[in-house]
Design a protein around this motif. Structure first.
Motif, PDB file in Angstrom:
ATOM      1  N   ARG A  95     -12.267 -30.571 116.201  1.00 42.63           N
ATOM      2  CA  ARG A  95     -12.984 -30.557 114.862  1.00 42.63           C
ATOM      3  C   ARG A  95     -14.352 -30.557 115.078  1.00 42.63           C
ATOM      4  NH1 ARG A  95     -12.008 -30.295 109.725  1.00 42.63           N
ATOM      5  NH2 ARG A  95     -12.947 -32.278 109.097  1.00 42.63           N
ATOM      6  N   LEU A  96     -14.797 -30.833 116.065  1.00 40.63           N
ATOM      7  CA  LEU A  96     -16.380 -31.040 116.345  1.00 40.63           C
ATOM      8  C   LEU A  96     -16.910 -29.662 116.777  1.00 40.63           C
ATOM      9  CD1 LEU A  96     -16.979 -34.491 117.938  1.00 40.63           C
ATOM     10  CD2 LEU A  96     -16.534 -34.019 115.514  1.00 40.63           C
ATOM     11  N   ALA A  97     -16.241 -29.082 117.321  1.00 41.11           N
ATOM     12  CA  ALA A  97     -16.585 -27.579 118.014  1.00 41.11           C
ATOM     13  C   ALA A  97     -16.133 -26.504 116.801  1.00 41.11           C
ATOM     14  CB  ALA A  97     -15.630 -27.289 119.187  1.00 41.11           C
ATOM     15  N   SER A 126     -21.007 -26.556 113.210  1.00 38.95           N
ATOM     16  CA  SER A 126     -19.485 -26.635 113.490  1.00 38.95           C
ATOM     17  C   SER A 126     -19.255 -28.254 112.884  1.00 38.95           C
ATOM     18  CB  SER A 126     -19.339 -26.640 114.777  1.00 38.95           C
ATOM     19  OG  SER A 126     -20.014 -27.605 115.819  1.00 38.95           O
ATOM     20  N   SER A 127     -20.327 -29.138 112.942  1.00 44.21           N
ATOM     21  CA  SER A 127     -19.972 -30.595 112.507  1.00 44.21           C
ATOM     22  C   SER A 127     -21.498 -31.235 112.251  1.00 44.21           C
ATOM     23  CB  SER A 127     -19.169 -31.291 113.511  1.00 44.21           C
ATOM     24  OG  SER A 127     -19.585 -31.331 115.029  1.00 44.21           O
ATOM     25  N   MET A 128     -21.191 -32.407 111.744  1.00 43.83           N
ATOM     26  CA  MET A 128     -22.736 -33.124 111.323  1.00 43.83           C
ATOM     27  C   MET A 128     -22.644 -34.434 111.749  1.00 43.83           C
ATOM     28  SD  MET A 128     -24.185 -31.464 107.691  1.00 43.83           S
ATOM     29  CE  MET A 128     -25.864 -31.360 108.375  1.00 43.83           C
ATOM     30  N   LEU A 129     -23.703 -35.021 112.126  1.00 41.44           N
ATOM     31  CA  LEU A 129     -23.465 -36.522 112.405  1.00 41.44           C
ATOM     32  C   LEU A 129     -24.218 -37.260 111.619  1.00 41.44           C
ATOM     33  CD1 LEU A 129     -23.516 -38.787 114.281  1.00 41.44           C
ATOM     34  CD2 LEU A 129     -25.519 -38.003 115.566  1.00 41.44           C
ATOM     35  N   PHE A 130     -23.397 -38.364 110.852  1.00 37.47           N
ATOM     36  CA  PHE A 130     -23.883 -39.116 109.594  1.00 37.47           C
ATOM     37  C   PHE A 130     -24.007 -40.482 110.236  1.00 37.47           C
ATOM     38  CE2 PHE A 130     -22.283 -37.110 105.504  1.00 37.47           C
ATOM     39  CZ  PHE A 130     -22.723 -36.009 105.718  1.00 37.47           C
ATOM     40  N   GLY A 140     -16.825 -30.756 110.950  1.00 36.45           N
ATOM     41  CA  GLY A 140     -16.439 -32.184 111.410  1.00 36.45           C
ATOM     42  C   GLY A 140     -17.353 -33.392 110.979  1.00 36.45           C
ATOM     43  N   LEU A 141     -16.950 -34.518 111.052  1.00 35.49           N
ATOM     44  CA  LEU A 141     -17.652 -35.394 110.925  1.00 35.49           C
ATOM     45  C   LEU A 141     -17.815 -36.590 111.911  1.00 35.49           C
ATOM     46  CD1 LEU A 141     -19.254 -37.327 108.808  1.00 35.49           C
ATOM     47  CD2 LEU A 141     -16.982 -38.144 107.942  1.00 35.49           C
ATOM     48  N   ILE A 142     -19.005 -36.582 112.237  1.00 34.61           N
ATOM     49  CA  ILE A 142     -19.244 -37.591 113.423  1.00 34.61           C
ATOM     50  C   ILE A 142     -19.849 -38.872 112.711  1.00 34.61           C
ATOM     51  CG2 ILE A 142     -20.235 -38.272 115.770  1.00 34.61           C
ATOM     52  CD1 ILE A 142     -20.399 -35.123 116.191  1.00 34.61           C
ATOM     53  N   MET A 143     -19.422 -40.187 112.996  1.00 33.41           N
ATOM     54  CA  MET A 143     -20.100 -41.391 112.480  1.00 33.41           C
ATOM     55  C   MET A 143     -20.848 -42.169 113.651  1.00 33.41           C
ATOM     56  SD  MET A 143     -19.765 -40.984 109.267  1.00 33.41           S
ATOM     57  CE  MET A 143     -20.656 -42.617 108.847  1.00 33.41           C
ATOM     58  N   ALA A 196     -14.952 -38.446 114.775  1.00 31.19           N
ATOM     59  CA  ALA A 196     -15.544 -39.058 116.131  1.00 31.19           C
ATOM     60  C   ALA A 196     -16.457 -40.210 115.822  1.00 31.19           C
ATOM     61  CB  ALA A 196     -16.451 -38.021 116.989  1.00 31.19           C
ATOM     62  N   VAL A 197     -16.627 -41.017 116.957  1.00 31.95           N
ATOM     63  CA  VAL A 197     -17.508 -42.294 116.832  1.00 31.95           C
ATOM     64  C   VAL A 197     -18.721 -41.818 117.879  1.00 31.95           C
ATOM     65  CG1 VAL A 197     -18.014 -44.553 117.345  1.00 31.95           C
ATOM     66  CG2 VAL A 197     -15.632 -43.889 116.208  1.00 31.95           C
ATOM     67  N   LYS A 198     -19.951 -42.025 117.349  1.00 34.82           N
ATOM     68  CA  LYS A 198     -21.162 -41.915 118.235  1.00 34.82           C
ATOM     69  C   LYS A 198     -21.871 -43.054 118.462  1.00 34.82           C
ATOM     70  CE  LYS A 198     -25.919 -41.030 118.433  1.00 34.82           C
ATOM     71  NZ  LYS A 198     -26.760 -41.854 117.588  1.00 34.82           N
ATOM     72  N   VAL A 199     -22.524 -43.325 119.648  1.00 38.44           N
ATOM     73  CA  VAL A 199     -22.979 -44.573 120.023  1.00 38.44           C
ATOM     74  C   VAL A 199     -24.351 -44.149 120.952  1.00 38.44           C
ATOM     75  CG1 VAL A 199     -23.333 -46.721 121.282  1.00 38.44           C
ATOM     76  CG2 VAL A 199     -21.312 -46.307 119.796  1.00 38.44           C
ATOM     77  N   LEU A 200     -25.598 -44.479 120.194  1.00 33.62           N
ATOM     78  CA  LEU A 200     -26.811 -44.416 121.193  1.00 33.62           C
ATOM     79  C   LEU A 200     -26.811 -45.381 122.139  1.00 33.62           C
ATOM     80  CD1 LEU A 200     -29.349 -43.195 122.332  1.00 33.62           C
ATOM     81  CD2 LEU A 200     -30.348 -44.060 119.954  1.00 33.62           C
ATOM     82  N   ALA A 201     -26.911 -45.431 123.451  1.00 29.33           N
ATOM     83  CA  ALA A 201     -27.153 -46.546 124.201  1.00 29.33           C
ATOM     84  C   ALA A 201     -28.399 -46.156 125.174  1.00 29.33           C
ATOM     85  CB  ALA A 201     -26.158 -46.681 125.399  1.00 29.33           C
TER      86      ALA A 201
END
Length: 661
Positions: free
Chosen positions: A328-330, A383-387, A405-408, A442-447
């Motif tokens: 979904r992200l690609a 292709s997708s966005m990061l919210f 696609g939706l990345i959170m 998808a789940v996104k995390v910044l470390a």
């Protein structure tokens, strides 16, 4: 009968076409598990645990749950105290579908409890209180043995095992002994009643003086049909019909070996109960049992608390949910062309500068208005966005196209800044569960991470990333991890802003990737910064300087390729032409796309907000021009990602997949 035909018989186990019932007798313990972040030194030491949990354990107990997970009818016969631990174990068995009618809780007894320490390599140390309860077995309902297709016992309840084996032998029912550590007299009593004796290497060494293959032949004097020894990554050896046989182990990434041998015994007993020959039974565990502890899916490895899958996967293959999410992200060609608008401080600053106010004066409505403009004008072209959940979702979830696609994002933008480094945390009241529930792909995390930061800070960051990865594995949702090097508090170039650290060293970026590409973090897509500052990156023209720069990108590519993790580049707010150069190097190293924000849309906000019409016009002209150029470069040079689904070779009839997944 051929091996393949024998294994095929197992498809009938739970369908009722070939009913199988197994009795497992022996130890049930309540395991208290501590996870530590480094291997044991071997001496006295105090170690801080990074995780703790209470799980059901015990050899025969674990084996019974494995049998239940594999779809067969199973009963556990054993003893415990009529105490809190005993009742907790009984409830856990029932929840897993194990018959506990003959798991007796004695009023004057005390349940068995174990303490288990699991280190960072997956190895463990166990201390067990075996409990206090009557040894007599005269209460066992031996008439019930007639229902069994095979019986298994461990050596912890000798009277019970001998009684069960004698009854099974009299009825021609196969007996399987879990040959764990025990006194010699225990084995001398039980082996003459055993058809299939399977030792661990330490137990065989203690009993026979050696764990080599000759020891197996020497034990043939007891009359067992099969004498075997499990050798961990070395597979299994067994002596049968005066001949020595071997079965190699499958290669997997070890997370925790707790219960692995118990699952082997349960799976082997089920295979024998279903009528498989010995080699087929050994292959059944080798080819199927490894999925009971798959490397990228199950953070908890004790069989009391995990699903068993009969779906064939190679060790680098993602699960169905993660594959579907990444797809979904690609785009249709397998490239990740992702626009980020989860930024909070950078957008606050851009709005403040555009309006001539301070960051503190930026209103919530300004932020949501800006994010709505970004989604409205850019979403149809990526292709997708990061919210983020607190601004982007309420601002524009209704505008996100169905095919986008939706990345959170999950991390809080406010970090704990210490002299030893930065500590991250999740957004308050936000979780992997909620992201999956709202339909996130998808789940996104910044470390924020520096290998040279304070050890306690880095352990905090590792735990933060690891626990979110475990949540993503439980919910079968892709995990996108962003890594950023940062300047230390008090350093000359320190800033809390989301800007590229100009003095970063390539080794800091590469070593960070090497750490978090490890299977324990369950990462599915890496969002990475350039190992070299974008503003100082030379043209990729074949010069010595360019070749040296390429080696830094190649180092990242090699790590990700070895772990089968696709990776994309973040823009870090670099000028478009500088970011295109970063992508050129990255695509030569195997990257599959970009996840960029400010490089695409920052100028439109800075130069035009709060004039919404002007922002929209700038996005449609200049923003889309940048996005299109990045997309064209990605399509031409980026590595295509492809989903890798299971082959379903063991799904033979209706119900197999639903039960196995």
């Amino acid at each position: 009968m051929s091996t393949s035909a024998n294994i095929g018989d197992l498809a009938n186990v739970s369908s009722g076409a070939k009913p199988v019932h197994v009795i497992c007798l022996g130890l049930s313990a309540l395991d208290q598990v501590w996870r530590v972040d480094r291997p044991f030194s071997g001496g006295s030491e105090k170690i801080k645990a990074v995780a703790y949990g209470t799980l059901g354990g015990g050899m025969a107990a674990n084996a019974s749950v494995a049998v239940a997970k594999l779809g067969a009818s199973v009963a556990f016969w054993g003893r415990a105290g009529n105490d809190a631990a005993g009742h907790e174990m009984k409830s856990a068995f029932t929840a897993e579908g194990v018959d506990v009618e003959n798991f007796r809780l004695f009023a004057d007894g005390r349940s068995s409890v174990s303490g288990i320490i699991v280190d960072s390599s997956g190895e463990r140390q166990i201390v067990n209180f075996r409990g206090l309860f009557p040894e007599a077995a005269n209460w066992l309902p031996l008439d019930a043995v007639a229902r069994a297709s095979a019986v298994l016992a461990d050596p912890r309840w000798v009277e019970g095992a001998a009684t069960l084996f004698c009854e099974a032998r009299s009825r021609g029912i196969p007996t399987v002994l879990d040959g764990d550590m025990a006194d010699a007299e225990v084995f001398e009593r039980l082996l003459p009643l055993t058809d299939h004796a399977i030792f661990s290497e330490p137990a065989l060494t203690a009993f026979a003086g050696s764990a080599d293959d000759k020891s197996l032949a020497a034990l043939a004097r007891f009359g067992c049909r099969v004498i075997a020894v499990t050798r961990g990554e070395g597979g299994v050896s067994w002596y049968e019909d005066s001949e020595l046989h071997r079965q190699a182990a499958f290669s997997v990434d070890v997370v925790d070996t707790t219960g692995a041998g118990d699952v082997f015994h349960g799976a082997y007993t089920l295979a024998i109960a279903a009528g498989l020959d010995v080699r087929a039974a050994m292959m059944f565990f080798g080819g199927h049992g490894r999925h009971e502890m798959p490397p990228r899916r199950r953070p908890q490895r004790n069989p009391h608390h995990q699903r068993v899958s009969c779906i064939h996967e190679d060790e680098a293959m993602r699960t169905i949910g993660k594959n579907r999410g990444l797809a979904r992200l690609a785009d249709a060609d397998g490239h990740f062309r992702i626009v980020a608008l989860d930024q909070r401080p950078p957008l606050f600053d851009a709005i403040a500068k555009a309006k001539g106010i301070t960051r503190d004066q930026v209103e919530y409505s300004d932020v949501t208005a800006a994010k709505r403009l970004l989604v409205e004008n850019l979403a149809p072209h990526c292709s997708s966005m990061l919210f983020d959940p607190n601004f982007a979702v309420p601002a524009a979830i209704d505008l996100l196209p169905p095919r986008c696609g939706l990345i959170m994002t999950l991390e809080e933008h406010r970090v704990e800044e210490t002299a030893g480094g930065r500590k991250s945390r999740a957004i308050t009241n936000w979780s992997v569960d909620k992201i999956r529930a709202m339909g996130g792909d998808a789940v996104k995390v910044l470390a924020w991470y520096r290998p040279d930061a304070d050890a306690a800070v880095n352990e905090h960051q590792k735990k933060f990333v690891r626990e979110i990865g475990e949540g993503c594995a439980r919910h079968d949702i892709p995990y996108v991890l962003e890594l950023l090097v940062y300047p230390f508090l008090g350093s000359a170039n320190h800033t809390a802003d989301y800007v590229e650290s100009p003095g970063k060293l390539p080794a800091l970026v590469i070593d960070s990737v090497r750490e978090f590409a490890k299977p324990e973090y369950n990462v599915d897509l890496l969002k990475l910064e350039s190992p070299l500052a974008a503003n100082s990156l030379p043209a990729r023209d074949g010069s010595a300087e360019a070749k040296a720069a390429q080696k830094e990108f190649d180092a990242i590519g090699d790590i990700c390729r070895a772990r089968n993790i696709p990776w994309v580049l973040l823009s870090g707010g670099a000028a478009p032409e500088k970011f295109e150069r970063v992508l050129d190097y990255s695509y030569a190293a195997g990257a599959s796309g970009f996840l960029a924000g400010r490089t695409i849309w920052l100028d439109a906000v800075l130069k035009n907000f709060p004039d919404r019409a002007a922002v929209a016009a700038s996005l449609r002209k200049d923003g889309l021009n940048v996005l299109d150029r990045l997309s064209e470069l990605t399509t031409a040079k980026g590595t295509q990602w492809k989903a890798r689904y299971p082959g379903f070779t063991d799904i033979k009839q209706e119900g197999d997949f639903a039960r196995a997944y």
